[in-house]
Enzyme design. Sequence first.
Site, PDB file in Angstrom:
ATOM      1  N   CYS A 101       0.842  -1.203   0.000  1.00 25.60           N
ATOM      2  CA  CYS A 101       0.000   0.000   0.000  1.00 25.60           C
ATOM      3  C   CYS A 101       0.879   1.256   0.000  1.00 25.60           C
ATOM      4  CB  CYS A 101      -0.933  -0.008   1.211  1.00 25.60           C
ATOM      5  SG  CYS A 101      -2.048   1.407   1.180  1.00 25.60           S
ATOM      6  N   GLY A 202      -1.185  -7.003 -11.791  1.00 26.09           N
ATOM      7  CA  GLY A 202      -1.111  -5.727 -12.487  1.00 26.09           C
ATOM      8  C   GLY A 202      -1.544  -5.750 -13.932  1.00 26.09           C
ATOM      9  N   ASP A 203      -2.590  -4.963 -14.208  1.00 26.53           N
ATOM     10  CA  ASP A 203      -2.984  -4.615 -15.581  1.00 26.53           C
ATOM     11  C   ASP A 203      -3.627  -5.733 -16.398  1.00 26.53           C
ATOM     12  OD1 ASP A 203      -1.776  -2.250 -14.838  1.00 26.53           O
ATOM     13  OD2 ASP A 203       0.071  -2.639 -15.920  1.00 26.53           O
TER      14      ASP A 203
HETATM   15  C1  LIG Z   1      -9.339   0.406  -5.279  1.00 25.63           C
HETATM   16  C2  LIG Z   1      -8.117  -0.444  -4.990  1.00 25.63           C
HETATM   17  C3  LIG Z   1      -7.862  -0.865  -3.702  1.00 25.63           C
HETATM   18  C4  LIG Z   1      -6.735  -1.650  -3.409  1.00 25.63           C
HETATM   19  N1  LIG Z   1      -6.532  -2.092  -2.138  1.00 25.63           N
HETATM   20  C5  LIG Z   1      -5.503  -2.957  -1.866  1.00 25.63           C
HETATM   21  C6  LIG Z   1      -5.369  -3.548  -0.591  1.00 25.63           C
HETATM   22  O1  LIG Z   1      -6.183  -3.329   0.324  1.00 25.63           O
HETATM   23  N2  LIG Z   1      -4.307  -4.385  -0.396  1.00 25.63           N
HETATM   24  C7  LIG Z   1      -3.403  -4.661  -1.388  1.00 25.63           C
HETATM   25  O2  LIG Z   1      -2.471  -5.433  -1.156  1.00 25.63           O
HETATM   26  N3  LIG Z   1      -3.535  -4.132  -2.610  1.00 25.63           N
HETATM   27  C8  LIG Z   1      -4.557  -3.301  -2.885  1.00 25.63           C
HETATM   28  N4  LIG Z   1      -4.734  -2.815  -4.160  1.00 25.63           N
HETATM   29  C9  LIG Z   1      -3.806  -3.247  -5.228  1.00 25.63           C
HETATM   30  C10 LIG Z   1      -4.375  -4.447  -5.991  1.00 25.63           C
HETATM   31  O3  LIG Z   1      -4.460  -5.590  -5.169  1.00 25.63           O
HETATM   32  C11 LIG Z   1      -3.524  -4.792  -7.242  1.00 25.63           C
HETATM   33  O4  LIG Z   1      -2.262  -5.274  -6.848  1.00 25.63           O
HETATM   34  C12 LIG Z   1      -3.339  -3.591  -8.158  1.00 25.63           C
HETATM   35  O5  LIG Z   1      -4.555  -2.911  -8.361  1.00 25.63           O
HETATM   36  C13 LIG Z   1      -2.778  -4.014  -9.526  1.00 25.63           C
HETATM   37  O6  LIG Z   1      -3.580  -4.978 -10.134  1.00 25.63           O
HETATM   38  P1  LIG Z   1      -4.733  -4.639 -11.233  1.00 25.63           P
HETATM   39  O7  LIG Z   1      -4.077  -3.853 -12.334  1.00 25.63           O
HETATM   40  O8  LIG Z   1      -5.196  -6.003 -11.646  1.00 25.63           O
HETATM   41  O9  LIG Z   1      -5.763  -3.811 -10.544  1.00 25.63           O
HETATM   42  C14 LIG Z   1      -5.828  -2.008  -4.452  1.00 25.63           C
HETATM   43  C15 LIG Z   1      -6.092  -1.561  -5.753  1.00 25.63           C
HETATM   44  C16 LIG Z   1      -7.214  -0.793  -6.042  1.00 25.63           C
HETATM   45  C17 LIG Z   1      -7.473  -0.362  -7.461  1.00 25.63           C
END
Ligand SMILES: Cc1cc2nc3c(=O)[nH]c(=O)nc-3n(C[C@H](O)[C@H](O)[C@H](O)COP(=O)(O)O)c2cc1C
Length: 335
Positions: A101, A202-203
């Site tokens: 985070c 990611g992505d």
């Molecule tokens: C709205 C939001 C909240 C998130 N909250 C957390 C969280 O509580 N803990 C965490 O490890 N990652 C959190 N992430 C990161 C996601 O788990 C993920 O690693 C990141 O969005 C990249 O993946 P994606 O492109 O598939 O979204 C959050 C991402 C978003 C967009």
Amino acid sequence: MKIGRVTLPSPFAVAPMAGMTDSAFRRLVKRHGGCGLVVTEMVSSEGLVRGIDRTLEYAEYTEEERPVSIQIFGGDPEKMAAAAQIVEGMGADIVDVNMGCPVPKIAKHNAGCSLMREPAHAAAVIGAIAKAVKIPVTVKMRAGWNDGDRNAPTLAKMVEDAGAAAIAVHGRTAAQSYTGSADWDLVARIAGEIGIPVFGSGDCVEPTQVVDKLQAGVDGVLVGRGVLRNPWILAQADDLAAGRPMRAVTLRDRGQFLLDYIALLQHERVDESRATSHDRWVINKLRALATYYTKGFENGSHLRTAINSAQTLDAVRDLIANFFFAESRVPVETA
Ligand SMILES: Cc1cc2nc3c(=O)[nH]c(=O)nc-3n(C[C@H](O)[C@H](O)[C@H](O)COP(=O)(O)O)c2cc1C
């Protein structure tokens, strides 16, 4: 695919997302299939140890979500170990530690991604937790704190030695937040260098991308925003990975998902401080999901604007019915 002694039915998982991946959402994704693991929203170790009701709500899950991982955040080894014991006592299959985070409110307490700036301390946190619980301990990290310090490969090895059973890497730095793109080469390199399973994150917004990433050398894929846009993405990826034609999702399916989400949220236990009324809380949840869910299809932005101005749950349901179920669809009023 196994994390410690926990068997995952698929290598595709719902990434933890604060404010988004509540139990109701996770249950619906799980019901559509292809989902090997769900991870809760991040939960404060401090709040767990102090028994704060609102914190405990974030850690709640239902049996149909299993296997379920509860993610905790914090920077103090003893408190994190005590929080992990509470998570174990709640019956979670896995405890996950947030080292990704980038939000200053979390980072300034030496938690989240700021743990990556002190790898020895981060490993001590994992060591303390691994000693305190029998369930597998996993770590979710980023590529590093910033471009000058992309230390995920080093930290991955250190947390493995400290007792982690698997890690997940979001291939961006904290400094990047959500800009640029995730470095999957780095994630695949780490997967080749350590002995425990490595999830990449990611992505991935298309099911084909989820499968491609798996084939590029990671053990599993965590999908975040892609699941919020398309809750069937894991099921579709699972179809493709098994050589089946990818299941089709109709407009009607998409509408029904939102109605089902509303119905489940209406039965959730919610701390009064989270909204002026239960209905208001449900509307706020729908608005948050709509930000992502309405992307990528015709007139989606109109639906999003309309949901944002709807004042009652009946009005939200009407908008959904009009948008997704009408035979000849009437354009959504953006009032
Ligand atoms: C709205 C939001 C909240 C998130 N909250 C957390 C969280 O509580 N803990 C965490 O490890 N990652 C959190 N992430 C990161 C996601 O788990 C993920 O690693 C990141 O969005 C990249 O993946 P994606 O492109 O598939 O979204 C959050 C991402 C978003 C967009």
